[in-house]
Design a protein around this motif. Structure first.
Motif, short mmCIF file in Angstrom:
data_model
loop_
_atom_site.label_atom_id
_atom_site.label_comp_id
_atom_site.label_asym_id
_atom_site.label_seq_id
_atom_site.Cartn_x
_atom_site.Cartn_y
_atom_site.Cartn_z
N UNK A 1 -25.89 -58.64 -10.05
CA UNK A 1 -25.79 -59.94 -10.72
C UNK A 1 -24.68 -61.08 -9.99
N UNK A 2 -23.60 -60.31 -9.26
CA UNK A 2 -22.59 -61.02 -8.50
C UNK A 2 -23.42 -61.55 -7.30
N UNK A 3 -24.20 -60.86 -6.65
CA UNK A 3 -24.72 -61.51 -5.28
C UNK A 3 -25.11 -62.73 -5.52
N UNK A 4 -25.80 -63.09 -6.55
CA UNK A 4 -26.36 -64.21 -6.85
C UNK A 4 -25.45 -65.55 -6.65
N UNK B 1 -15.82 -59.19 -3.35
CA UNK B 1 -16.80 -58.07 -2.63
C UNK B 1 -15.71 -56.90 -2.49
N UNK B 2 -14.54 -56.84 -2.34
CA UNK B 2 -13.82 -55.61 -2.09
C UNK B 2 -14.11 -54.69 -3.57
N UNK B 3 -13.98 -55.19 -4.65
CA UNK B 3 -14.08 -54.49 -5.97
C UNK B 3 -15.49 -53.37 -5.93
N UNK B 4 -16.46 -53.73 -5.59
CA UNK B 4 -17.53 -52.64 -5.85
C UNK B 4 -17.56 -51.65 -4.78
N UNK B 5 -16.77 -51.66 -3.77
CA UNK B 5 -16.94 -50.73 -2.60
C UNK B 5 -16.84 -49.09 -3.03
N UNK B 6 -15.61 -48.99 -4.03
CA UNK B 6 -15.37 -47.66 -4.28
C UNK B 6 -16.60 -47.30 -5.40
N UNK B 7 -17.18 -47.97 -6.33
CA UNK B 7 -18.17 -47.73 -7.00
C UNK B 7 -19.51 -47.64 -6.32
N UNK B 8 -19.51 -48.27 -5.26
CA UNK B 8 -21.00 -48.02 -4.37
C UNK B 8 -20.87 -46.64 -3.69
N UNK B 9 -19.69 -46.47 -3.32
CA UNK B 9 -19.33 -45.08 -2.43
C UNK B 9 -19.64 -44.06 -3.64
N UNK C 1 -24.88 -69.62 7.03
CA UNK C 1 -25.43 -69.72 5.56
C UNK C 1 -26.64 -68.89 5.42
N UNK C 2 -27.47 -69.14 6.19
CA UNK C 2 -28.89 -68.51 6.28
C UNK C 2 -28.68 -66.77 6.46
N UNK C 3 -27.75 -66.57 7.18
CA UNK C 3 -27.39 -65.15 7.27
C UNK C 3 -26.86 -64.54 6.15
N UNK C 4 -26.08 -65.33 5.53
CA UNK C 4 -25.50 -65.05 4.03
C UNK C 4 -26.62 -64.56 3.04
N UNK C 5 -27.44 -65.69 3.05
CA UNK C 5 -28.73 -65.52 2.14
C UNK C 5 -29.52 -64.35 2.33
N UNK C 6 -29.68 -64.14 3.54
CA UNK C 6 -30.53 -63.02 3.74
C UNK C 6 -29.75 -61.68 3.51
N UNK C 7 -28.41 -61.52 3.75
CA UNK C 7 -27.94 -60.04 3.32
C UNK C 7 -27.65 -60.32 1.97
#
Length: 145
Positions: free
Chosen positions: A85-88, A65-73, A109-115
């Motif tokens: 795709x990774x989020x699934x 999850x650290x890898x996409x931070x720069x690309x999102x920014x 776990x339910x919080x993780x699914x919602x996020x």
């Protein structure tokens, strides 16, 4: 030749970083970044303090999850696509743990699914709006000199 030129136009629209992003694009980036950071914090807190599994070695699950931070920014469209795709993977983990564990782990776990659902929606909206904007820019006539 026409299909080749349309592919070039499509890739140009996809790779273009918005110089003046719209409010929608900024908002989806903010939501996506917030959801990724929240998933990182949740994963670390869950595995290290709140309800650790074993010796906390499952905390390494947040490293991707650290890898996409720069690309999102930087509004990189490719990052939004592969992150959607990774989020699934994380959503699947949350679904399995929400049905197999009890107590605090089940709530986490339910919080993780919602996020994960929020992150996917933000990535999908970003990609859709950016491609729509790119197509509109390409179809508009060039400015007069």
């Amino acid at each position: 030749m026409s299909s080749e030129s349309s592919l070039v136009k499509e890739s140009a629209a996809e790779s273009a970083v918005p110089t003046n992003p719209s409010d929608r694009v900024r908002w989806t980036r903010t939501v996506a970044l917030s959801a990724v950071v929240a998933l990182i914090v949740l994963g670390l807190a869950w595995e290290l303090w709140l309800a650790p599994t074993g010796r906390g070695t499952l905390a390494v699950k947040v490293i991707p999850l650290f890898f996409p931070l720069v690309g999102l920014w930087r509004y990189r469209l490719y990052t939004y696509r592969w992150l959607s795709l990774l989020v699934w993977v994380y959503c699947g983990e949350g679904l399995v743990r929400s049905t197999s564990e009890t107590g605090l782990s089940q709530i986490l776990a339910m919080i993780e699914v919602a996020l994960c659902v929020v992150l996917f929606a933000a990535c999908a909206a970003q990609v859709r709006w950016r491609l729509t904007q790119g197509a509109a820019l390409e179809s508009s006539p060039p400015p007069a000199p």
